[in-house]
Design an enzyme around this catalytic site. Structure first.
Site, mmCIF file in Angstrom:
data_model
loop_
_atom_site.group_PDB
_atom_site.id
_atom_site.type_symbol
_atom_site.label_atom_id
_atom_site.label_comp_id
_atom_site.label_asym_id
_atom_site.label_seq_id
_atom_site.Cartn_x
_atom_site.Cartn_y
_atom_site.Cartn_z
ATOM 1 C CE1 TYR A 122 1.693 -2.559 -1.233
ATOM 2 C CE2 TYR A 122 1.124 -1.004 -2.946
ATOM 3 C CZ TYR A 122 0.962 -1.478 -1.671
ATOM 4 O OH TYR A 122 0.062 -0.863 -0.827
ATOM 5 C CG HIS A 133 3.578 0.200 3.715
ATOM 6 N ND1 HIS A 133 4.009 -0.458 2.596
ATOM 7 C CD2 HIS A 133 2.249 0.012 3.743
ATOM 8 C CE1 HIS A 133 2.968 -1.028 1.989
ATOM 9 N NE2 HIS A 133 1.886 -0.753 2.670
#
Ligand SMILES: NC(=O)c1ccc[n+]([C@@H]2O[C@H](COP(=O)([O-])OP(=O)(O)OC[C@H]3O[C@@H](n4cnc5c(N)ncnc54)[C@H](OP(=O)(O)O)[C@@H]3O)[C@@H](O)[C@H]2O)c1
Length: 262
Positions: free
Chosen positions: A55, A111
């Site tokens: 992010y 992830h």
């Protein structure tokens, strides 16, 4: 935090780490927006923040935690290991800790399955990070139950949590049961993006409780024991998403929400 601050329920991740069932998501929030959103959220009473190396906002999130004045032990922080950097896992967690300005994470997730594979060798690195005290709990994201089983049989350590896309339209009783049987907590992402917020059933249940459809969706997560991490950078929406402790869904309402289509 005042006596009016909502008390968010928690669940327990192996090996005994409490995670608030509601947290703030930060995907697509650039560092400065993430900083402001996390400051607002922590001021309002959120105690759980979800970020990821991918992010590109770990620095902003970490600065907000530092500036909040809260004790580190009051905050639950998740970040994630990107699938394309799994071979550098030991370096990546150190970089995440440095950017966040923290000595340990509360939860570190793989992830995504790298190249759609479970990769027990990567999971060994994640286990090692936990053993080294760099993170209190470890888990995965976007893994299938079969991939979780592959990690367990190869290493003897089951991920404590699986973060997956989840909304009323995604509800799958068999998937919920499969996670429970393995003592893997289910964490849902994109609760709003994956929901038809104009649905008539949501509107009817919302009206019955004097709340909004988005609040019904979040309450449904809490009432079914699934962790929710709605993202917002808007102070009013950050507050509204936390304001879900003043009502509860009935068994019938939970069943109706679980049956919704996308
Ligand atoms: N593990 C993974 O692969 C993965 C993938 C996706 C997401 N995630 C995590 O899950 C978090 C949540 O998922 P998401 O960001 O994809 O989607 P989401 O939380 O379902 O939706 C976020 C969107 O809804 C808006 N919103 C927020 N609160 C609202 C409200 N009360 N009423 C109306 N609109 C509202 C936000 O806009 P404003 O910001 O303008 O309010 C934003 O556009 C992410 O931020 C990330 O932390 C993880």
């Amino acid at each position: 935090m005042t006596s009016d601050t909502p008390k968010i329920p928690t669940t327990t991740l192996r090996p005994g780490v409490e995670i608030p069932l509601l947290g703030l998501g930060t995907w697509q929030a650039p560092p400065e927006d993430a900083y402001k959103a996390v400051r607002t959220a922590l001021d309002l009473g959120y105690r759980h923040i979800d970020t990821a190396r991918a992010y590109d906002n770990e620095e902003g999130v970490g600065r907000a935690i530092a500036d909040s004045g809260l004790d580190r032990s009051e905050i639950f922080l998740t970040t994630k290991l990107p699938p394309d950097e799994v071979d550098d896992a030991p370096r990546i967690i150190d970089e995440s800790l440095a950017k966040l300005g923290l000595e340990h994470l509360d939860l570190w997730l793989v992830h995504w399955p790298p190249n759609k594979e479970a990769r027990p060798d990567v999971w060994e690195h994640v286990i090692a990070a936990q053993q080294a005290g760099k993170t209190r709990a470890i888990g995965v994201s976007n893994y299938s139950v079969a991939q979780i089983d592959e990690l367990t049989s190869a290493t003897g350590v089951t991920p404590s949590i699986n973060q997956i896309p989840w909304s009323p339209a995604d509800y799958d009783a068999d998937l919920v049961a499969a996670h429970r049987e393995r003592d893997v907590v289910l964490e849902g992402y994109s609760p709003f993006k994956r929901t038809n917020l104009d649905d008539a059933v949501l509107a009817e249940i919302a009206a019955a409780h004097g709340v909004t459809p988005t609040q019904v969706v979040l309450r449904w997560h809490l009432d079914t024991g699934v962790v929710a991490i709605p993202k917002s950078v808007n102070p009013d929406r950050i507050a509204a998403n936390l304001d879900v402790t003043g009502f509860q869904l009935t068994e019938d309402e939970i069943a109706r929400v679980s049956a919704l289509e996308a």
